[in-house]
Design a protein around this motif. Structure first.
Motif, PDB file in Angstrom:
ATOM      1  N   ASP A 162       3.918  -8.725  -2.161  1.00 17.30           N
ATOM      2  CA  ASP A 162       3.676  -7.377  -0.875  1.00 17.30           C
ATOM      3  C   ASP A 162       2.507  -6.958  -1.169  1.00 17.30           C
ATOM      4  O   ASP A 162       3.388  -5.040  -0.695  1.00 17.30           O
ATOM      5  CB  ASP A 162       5.089  -7.743  -0.183  1.00 17.30           C
ATOM      6  N   ALA A 163       1.152  -6.268  -1.556  1.00 21.41           N
ATOM      7  CA  ALA A 163       0.660  -5.292  -2.032  1.00 21.41           C
ATOM      8  C   ALA A 163      -0.968  -5.403  -1.863  1.00 21.41           C
ATOM      9  O   ALA A 163      -0.843  -6.933  -1.508  1.00 21.41           O
ATOM     10  CB  ALA A 163       1.192  -4.708  -2.946  1.00 21.41           C
ATOM     11  N   VAL A 164      -1.354  -5.132  -1.761  1.00 25.23           N
ATOM     12  CA  VAL A 164      -2.787  -5.054  -1.149  1.00 25.23           C
ATOM     13  C   VAL A 164      -3.507  -5.175  -2.291  1.00 25.23           C
ATOM     14  O   VAL A 164      -4.599  -6.110  -2.225  1.00 25.23           O
ATOM     15  CB  VAL A 164      -3.144  -3.720  -0.582  1.00 25.23           C
ATOM     16  N   ILE A 165      -3.122  -4.890  -3.420  1.00 24.20           N
ATOM     17  CA  ILE A 165      -2.998  -5.119  -5.010  1.00 24.20           C
ATOM     18  C   ILE A 165      -2.203  -5.383  -5.825  1.00 24.20           C
ATOM     19  O   ILE A 165      -1.351  -4.759  -5.642  1.00 24.20           O
ATOM     20  CB  ILE A 165      -4.578  -4.334  -5.818  1.00 24.20           C
ATOM     21  N   ASN A 166      -2.567  -6.020  -6.844  1.00 21.33           N
ATOM     22  CA  ASN A 166      -1.711  -6.570  -7.754  1.00 21.33           C
ATOM     23  C   ASN A 166      -0.797  -5.614  -8.511  1.00 21.33           C
ATOM     24  O   ASN A 166      -1.494  -4.586  -9.305  1.00 21.33           O
ATOM     25  CB  ASN A 166      -1.378  -7.976  -8.775  1.00 21.33           C
TER      26      ASN A 166
ATOM     27  N   HIS B  50      -1.583  -9.304   3.292  1.00 20.69           N
ATOM     28  CA  HIS B  50      -1.379  -8.859   2.351  1.00 20.69           C
ATOM     29  C   HIS B  50      -3.246 -10.525   1.451  1.00 20.69           C
ATOM     30  O   HIS B  50      -3.921  -9.168   0.332  1.00 20.69           O
ATOM     31  CB  HIS B  50      -0.247  -9.153   0.887  1.00 20.69           C
ATOM     32  N   GLN B  54      -6.821  -8.723   0.554  1.00 20.88           N
ATOM     33  CA  GLN B  54      -7.563  -8.404  -0.968  1.00 20.88           C
ATOM     34  C   GLN B  54      -8.341  -9.201  -0.820  1.00 20.88           C
ATOM     35  O   GLN B  54      -9.895  -8.778  -2.264  1.00 20.88           O
ATOM     36  CB  GLN B  54      -6.179  -9.739  -1.997  1.00 20.88           C
TER      37      GLN B  54
END
Lengths: 299, 236
Positions: A162-166, B50, B54
């Motif tokens: 649950d994040a915009v990037i890993n 998300h 991305q």
């Protein structure tokens, strides 16, 4: 009945007498197609007896049953290693009989037995039952081990989808991100200095002074010594020398399919400090770049 | 080509080709799409904010330079992606993982998935994008009008849009009203009644209304949703 569940987090505990094979075991785990190493942590238990008991306290068999089987552990060196893995193909099945019947990952069970036959001590040419490692039967056991090590969120530590990037598991709670260009000389990194993985301090230096950069630009043995000394302490990701060497040859920062694998930085006391991606930053700088695109976390 | 056109560097057509396999729906698609006005935004409903973020970010990252940054704010169910040029917003992507909050109209949360599931793939200026179907677009415009008409008289444009669709494009009014009434409910007007009652009676009526609201919410959105909604209200 075999259950083909989605991936889960498991833990492999290497006991003191198996630590001489620590790097070999890490390589074996890395070579397994269903496992991905997500965290490596060494540990020095204060009291081996209570540590062994704690490790088996969530086992499906009661501890009294395991006591005779684990007595040998009390005489092993008091330094152990935990390797947490993402098991992408657990193939769970119910094993054992009666009240000891329990769920287990067949993939990990087979792998554990392979490693034991390879590394367990031998007597008269025969493999003993003094196992060099223990592996979890279920994700619930991994959860308890993580809590024992002080990670109160347990396996949720590895939940970063649950994040915009890993984001790596040590960077949490960043709802605001700023993707920007920085000059290389504006960025610093923390490196460990000190005698060993459990006796170290962190020092902020320019990227060009890090063992990661020196390794690929001058002498890889400096980087190897650094990894060997601090892995499992300040360094908890899996680092592979060959992989890093290869990466430095053919590296292109943010090229497909890694378009959002940004180096992550945070501003501390007026300086941008790398939180994740020092290897990538080192490769990028070695190629002669004076600027780098980064993801700055804003807390 | 003017300098303003040159400045519009985001290729929305290319970006939405990369989003083709995702579940999303652009709300209020601008008439000039895939062109855009500097400083404007694009509202996108999607299940996995998300993942969509991305993909958008991987498309935008090539533009990052000393005077161009991309800022993201992640509120859990909503993500803003702001493209900032020379310290001012050049373009904003507004990703919603759930319906935004409306204070003047109650909407069932399932309307969100209904919009995405019912979305239509259209060709706009040479780009293929997913937008709400005609009925959902009409319901959304009515909701937008109802939410803002007291403060923003210009929102009457949405009613004019509906009139036009009904008369010129034969929009099915019966279907529109069916969907509008199924998914929405107008809140009760109670403020004027309150002043006439003493505090005790008001308290009893408030309790009764609260109980009714809870029951209504359980019926429309389920027990779990209602429970978390109550917890949220208590925290506030």
């Amino acid at each position: 009945m075999k259950i083909f569940f989605q991936k889960r987090i498991d833990s492999i505990l290497i006991w003191g007498h198996g630590m001489q094979y620590f790097n070999e075991i890490l390589n074996d785990i890395r070579a397994h197609r269903d496992f991905k190493i997500v965290k490596i942590q060494k540990h020095k238990p204060k009291d081996m007896r209570s540590f062994v008991k704690k490790m088996y306290s969530h086992d499906y068999a009661p501890f009294w049953h395991l006591k005779s089987k684990t007595n040998y552990l009390l005489k092993t060196p008091q330094e152990v290693g935990f390797v947490f893995i993402e098991n992408s193909n657990p193939i769970e099945d119910y094993l054992g009989e009666g009240s000891f019947r329990h769920k287990e990952s067949l993939t990990l069970k087979n792998f554990k037995e392979e490693l034991r036959s390879k590394y367990n001590p031998r007597e008269d040419g025969q493999q003993t039952h003094n196992h060099v490692l223990h592996a979890t039967d279920s994700q619930e056991q991994t959860n308890q081990i993580l809590k024992y090590l002080g990670y109160i969120e347990g396996v949720r530590l590895f939940n970063n989808s649950d994040a915009v990037i890993n984001m790596p598991n040590h960077i949490k709670g960043c709802s605001k991100l700023n993707f920007r260009m920085l000059k290389v000389d504006e960025i610093f990194c923390n490196i460990a200095t000190g005698d060993s993985w459990d006796q170290f301090t962190l020092k902020m230096v320019e990227i060009q002074k890090s063992p990661q950069f020196i390794g690929i630009s001058q002498d890889m043995s400096i980087y190897k010594d650094y990894i060997d000394r601090y892995l499992g302490g300040p360094l908890q990701n899996y680092y592979n020398l060959e992989k890093y060497s290869d990466m430095s040859m053919n590296f292109e920062y943010l090229s497909p399919p890694h378009e959002v694998s940004f180096v992550i930085v945070e501003k501390r006391k007026g300086k941008f400090v790398i939180l994740d991606g020092l290897h990538r930053a080192s490769c990028h700088i070695k190629q002669g770049h004076g600027e780098i695109k980064v993801c700055q976390v804003l807390r | 080509m003017s300098s303003v056109e040159i400045d519009k560097f985001i290729n929305l057509s290319e970006m939405f080709i990369n989003l083709e396999n995702q579940n999303y729906c652009i709300i209020k698609l601008p008439d000039i799409f895939p062109d855009y006005n500097i400083g404007s935004d694009l509202d996108i409903f999607c299940y996995d904010i998300h993942k969509i973020a991305q993909i958008i970010l991987s498309n935008l990252q090539k533009f990052i330079k000393q005077d161009l940054e991309i800022k993201t704010i992640d509120n859990g169910s909503q993500i803003y992606i702001d493209v900032i040029r020379s310290n001012s917003i050049h373009f904003r992507f507004d990703l919603y993982g759930a319906l935004p909050f409306y204070k003047n109209i109650n909407i069932k949360s399932s309307f969100f998935s209904s919009i995405i599931e019912g979305s239509e793939l259209i060709n706009m200026g040479g780009s293929r994008v997913k937008v709400p179907c005609g009925i959902d677009e009409a319901v959304l415009r009515y909701i937008e009008y109802h939410e803002w008409y007291a403060e923003r008289p210009d929102k009457i444009k949405h009613i004019k849009y509906l009139e036009n669709k009904i008369t010129s494009d034969n929009l099915d009014v019966e279907k529109l009203l069916d969907k509008l009434h199924y998914y929405t409910l107008l809140p009760k007007v109670r403020d004027s009644e309150k002043s006439l009652r003493n505090k005790g009676v008001t308290f009893i009526f408030d309790m009764r209304d609260t109980a009714k609201k809870i029951l209504q919410s359980i019926r429309s959105s389920g027990l779990k949703f209602t429970f978390f909604k109550i917890i949220e209200k208590i925290k506030k």
